[in-house]
Design an enzyme around this catalytic site. Structure first.
Site, PDB file in Angstrom:
ATOM      1  N   ARG A   1       1.164   8.022  10.664  1.00 26.74           N
ATOM      2  CA  ARG A   1      -0.128   7.413  11.041  1.00 26.74           C
ATOM      3  C   ARG A   1      -0.107   7.004  12.518  1.00 26.74           C
ATOM      4  O   ARG A   1      -1.098   7.139  13.227  1.00 26.74           O
ATOM      5  CB  ARG A   1      -0.421   6.197  10.144  1.00 26.74           C
ATOM      6  CG  ARG A   1      -0.793   6.605   8.710  1.00 26.74           C
ATOM      7  CD  ARG A   1      -0.533   5.497   7.716  1.00 26.74           C
ATOM      8  NE  ARG A   1      -1.387   4.357   7.879  1.00 26.74           N
ATOM      9  CZ  ARG A   1      -1.081   3.125   7.434  1.00 26.74           C
ATOM     10  NH1 ARG A   1       0.075   2.906   6.805  1.00 26.74           N
ATOM     11  NH2 ARG A   1      -1.909   2.127   7.594  1.00 26.74           N
TER      12      ARG A   1
ATOM     13  N   ARG B   1       0.827  -1.209   0.000  1.00 27.34           N
ATOM     14  CA  ARG B   1       0.000   0.000   0.000  1.00 27.34           C
ATOM     15  C   ARG B   1       0.861   1.258   0.000  1.00 27.34           C
ATOM     16  O   ARG B   1       1.916   1.290   0.628  1.00 27.34           O
ATOM     17  CB  ARG B   1      -0.912  -0.007   1.235  1.00 27.34           C
ATOM     18  CG  ARG B   1      -2.358  -0.283   0.898  1.00 27.34           C
ATOM     19  CD  ARG B   1      -3.195  -0.552   2.104  1.00 27.34           C
ATOM     20  NE  ARG B   1      -3.231   0.547   3.063  1.00 27.34           N
ATOM     21  CZ  ARG B   1      -4.001   0.530   4.158  1.00 27.34           C
ATOM     22  NH1 ARG B   1      -4.785  -0.503   4.398  1.00 27.34           N
ATOM     23  NH2 ARG B   1      -3.994   1.541   4.995  1.00 27.34           N
TER      24      ARG B   1
HETATM   25  P1  AP5 Z   1      -4.343  -5.524   9.047  1.00 30.55           P
HETATM   26  O1  AP5 Z   1      -5.417  -6.433   9.522  1.00 30.55           O
HETATM   27  O2  AP5 Z   1      -4.321  -5.154   7.601  1.00 30.55           O
HETATM   28  O3  AP5 Z   1      -4.308  -4.211   9.988  1.00 30.55           O
HETATM   29  P2  AP5 Z   1      -5.315  -2.995  10.089  1.00 30.55           P
HETATM   30  O4  AP5 Z   1      -5.457  -2.686  11.535  1.00 30.55           O
HETATM   31  O5  AP5 Z   1      -6.562  -3.251   9.319  1.00 30.55           O
HETATM   32  O6  AP5 Z   1      -4.379  -1.896   9.404  1.00 30.55           O
HETATM   33  P3  AP5 Z   1      -4.672  -0.693   8.407  1.00 30.55           P
HETATM   34  O7  AP5 Z   1      -3.317  -0.198   7.962  1.00 30.55           O
HETATM   35  O8  AP5 Z   1      -5.617  -1.060   7.329  1.00 30.55           O
HETATM   36  O9  AP5 Z   1      -5.296   0.343   9.364  1.00 30.55           O
HETATM   37  P4  AP5 Z   1      -5.331   1.836   9.201  1.00 30.55           P
HETATM   38  O10 AP5 Z   1      -6.254   2.166  10.298  1.00 30.55           O
HETATM   39  O11 AP5 Z   1      -4.059   2.595   9.205  1.00 30.55           O
HETATM   40  O12 AP5 Z   1      -5.768   2.041   7.684  1.00 30.55           O
HETATM   41  P5  AP5 Z   1      -7.166   2.292   7.015  1.00 30.55           P
HETATM   42  O13 AP5 Z   1      -7.184   1.535   5.764  1.00 30.55           O
HETATM   43  O14 AP5 Z   1      -8.279   2.140   7.979  1.00 30.55           O
HETATM   44  O15 AP5 Z   1      -2.933  -6.168   9.464  1.00 30.55           O
HETATM   45  C1  AP5 Z   1      -1.715  -5.551   9.074  1.00 30.55           C
HETATM   46  C2  AP5 Z   1      -0.715  -6.610   8.668  1.00 30.55           C
HETATM   47  O16 AP5 Z   1      -0.392  -7.415   9.818  1.00 30.55           O
HETATM   48  C3  AP5 Z   1      -1.226  -7.612   7.611  1.00 30.55           C
HETATM   49  O17 AP5 Z   1      -0.165  -7.953   6.782  1.00 30.55           O
HETATM   50  C4  AP5 Z   1      -1.704  -8.833   8.442  1.00 30.55           C
HETATM   51  O18 AP5 Z   1      -1.574 -10.040   7.711  1.00 30.55           O
HETATM   52  C5  AP5 Z   1      -0.734  -8.793   9.612  1.00 30.55           C
HETATM   53  N1  AP5 Z   1      -1.310  -9.269  10.864  1.00 30.55           N
HETATM   54  C6  AP5 Z   1      -2.559  -9.025  11.350  1.00 30.55           C
HETATM   55  N2  AP5 Z   1      -2.723  -9.609  12.557  1.00 30.55           N
HETATM   56  C7  AP5 Z   1      -1.526 -10.218  12.846  1.00 30.55           C
HETATM   57  C8  AP5 Z   1      -1.052 -10.980  13.957  1.00 30.55           C
HETATM   58  N3  AP5 Z   1      -1.802 -11.231  15.024  1.00 30.55           N
HETATM   59  N4  AP5 Z   1       0.215 -11.444  13.926  1.00 30.55           N
HETATM   60  C9  AP5 Z   1       1.010 -11.192  12.848  1.00 30.55           C
HETATM   61  N5  AP5 Z   1       0.615 -10.484  11.767  1.00 30.55           N
HETATM   62  C10 AP5 Z   1      -0.644  -9.993  11.773  1.00 30.55           C
HETATM   63  O19 AP5 Z   1      -7.059   3.867   6.706  1.00 30.55           O
HETATM   64  C11 AP5 Z   1      -6.172   4.355   5.731  1.00 30.55           C
HETATM   65  C12 AP5 Z   1      -6.270   5.883   5.690  1.00 30.55           C
HETATM   66  O20 AP5 Z   1      -7.609   6.281   5.354  1.00 30.55           O
HETATM   67  C13 AP5 Z   1      -5.978   6.605   7.006  1.00 30.55           C
HETATM   68  O21 AP5 Z   1      -4.601   6.804   7.225  1.00 30.55           O
HETATM   69  C14 AP5 Z   1      -6.743   7.919   6.811  1.00 30.55           C
HETATM   70  O22 AP5 Z   1      -6.042   8.759   5.943  1.00 30.55           O
HETATM   71  C15 AP5 Z   1      -7.996   7.445   6.088  1.00 30.55           C
HETATM   72  N6  AP5 Z   1      -9.079   7.094   7.011  1.00 30.55           N
HETATM   73  C16 AP5 Z   1      -9.639   5.840   7.178  1.00 30.55           C
HETATM   74  N7  AP5 Z   1     -10.608   5.879   8.108  1.00 30.55           N
HETATM   75  C17 AP5 Z   1     -10.667   7.172   8.540  1.00 30.55           C
HETATM   76  C18 AP5 Z   1     -11.456   7.838   9.527  1.00 30.55           C
HETATM   77  N8  AP5 Z   1     -12.381   7.189  10.241  1.00 30.55           N
HETATM   78  N9  AP5 Z   1     -11.243   9.153   9.708  1.00 30.55           N
HETATM   79  C19 AP5 Z   1     -10.328   9.839   8.989  1.00 30.55           C
HETATM   80  N10 AP5 Z   1      -9.542   9.267   8.050  1.00 30.55           N
HETATM   81  C20 AP5 Z   1      -9.713   7.948   7.835  1.00 30.55           C
END
Ligand code: AP5
Length: 213
Positions: free
Chosen positions: A171, A160
């Site tokens: 972040r 990503r």
């Molecule tokens: P994964 O499950 O993908 O983690 P995640 O918590 O979903 O991480 P994200 O990066 O998607 O969260 P985020 O909150 O930064 O991004 P979002 O897309 O919401 O796991 C990560 C990795 O670890 C994977 O490879 C997985 O296989 C591995 N893994 C998982 N569990 C594991 C374990 N137990 N052990 C080992 N490995 C493991 O947001 C992106 C952007 O959108 C933000 O930065 C912001 O700009 C915007 N945005 C989104 N929502 C909002 C909001 N509500 N308000 C304002 N801006 C927003």
């Protein structure tokens, strides 16, 4: 069942949400996925959001609340949903409260996945996503059979745009400053479930299920 997942970027929210979707047959509502779909389709909202996402900043609350309001009124949300990555600020949480009371609904559990920063950096720099079916892998912890291809659909795996070291750090800073206060916010409502988030994907799944079932 109405669930809310709070955790840092890379905390495993999306990974665990996928299991919860299967288990409870309710939709995952990921604001990150919704924003990325808008970016990919070059909608006005996507063009506005992209500049914030690329920089690792939060998209303005008004944009997010509008998007969520529309989504929660969809028919597939009638029996519940999993909020993944929303709310992320106190104004978003207040907005959600107002929306829920208008709809005569309440959140049942807030699942808190607090993972240390060093582990986050390892997880995110090794995350790969499929460009066709969006399946998420991890080159260390949940590897695909072939480094570049999806096991499910043969799609290409990519890193990503916001998973580079500088943007991950930005972040994380925002998470600690702006989003983490939500843990206390929901703790005051008595609905938090704290998850031991350093175990394997499977261990965490079982921990969540045991705490909300
Ligand atoms: P994964 O499950 O993908 O983690 P995640 O918590 O979903 O991480 P994200 O990066 O998607 O969260 P985020 O909150 O930064 O991004 P979002 O897309 O919401 O796991 C990560 C990795 O670890 C994977 O490879 C997985 O296989 C591995 N893994 C998982 N569990 C594991 C374990 N137990 N052990 C080992 N490995 C493991 O947001 C992106 C952007 O959108 C933000 O930065 C912001 O700009 C915007 N945005 C989104 N929502 C909002 C909001 N509500 N308000 C304002 N801006 C927003």
């Amino acid at each position: 069942m109405r669930l809310l997942l709070i955790g840092p970027p890379g905390g495993g929210k999306g990974t665990q949400a996928k299991f919860l979707v299967k288990n409870f047959e309710i939709p995952q509502i990921s604001t990150g996925d919704m924003l990325r779909a808008n970016v990919n389709n070059s909608t006005d909202l996507g063009q506005e959001a992209q500049k914030y996402m690329k920089a690792g900043k939060l998209v303005p609350d008004s944009v997010i609340l509008n998007m969520i309001k529309n989504r929660l009124s969809d028919e597939d949300c009638l029996n519940g949903y999993i909020l993944d990555g929303f709310p992320r600020t106190i104004p978003q949480a207040d907005g959600l409260n107002s929306l829920l009371s208008e709809m005569n609904q309440a959140i049942d559990h807030v699942i808190v996945m607090d993972v240390p920063d060093d582990l986050i950096i390892t997880r995110l720099s090794n995350r790969r996503s499929c460009n066709k079916c969006n399946r998420v892998y991890n080159l260390i912890f949940d590897p695909p059979k072939n480094t570049n291809k999806c096991d499910n659909c043969d799609g290409k795996l990519f890193l990503r745009e916001d998973d580079n070291p500088d943007t991950i750090q930005q972040r994380l800073n925002i998470y600690h400053k702006v989003t983490k206060p939500l843990i206390k916010y929901y703790n005051n409502m008595g609905i938090n479930k704290n998850i031991q988030s350093q175990g394997t994907i499977e261990e965490i799944k079982l921990d969540i299920l045991s705490k909300i079932s």
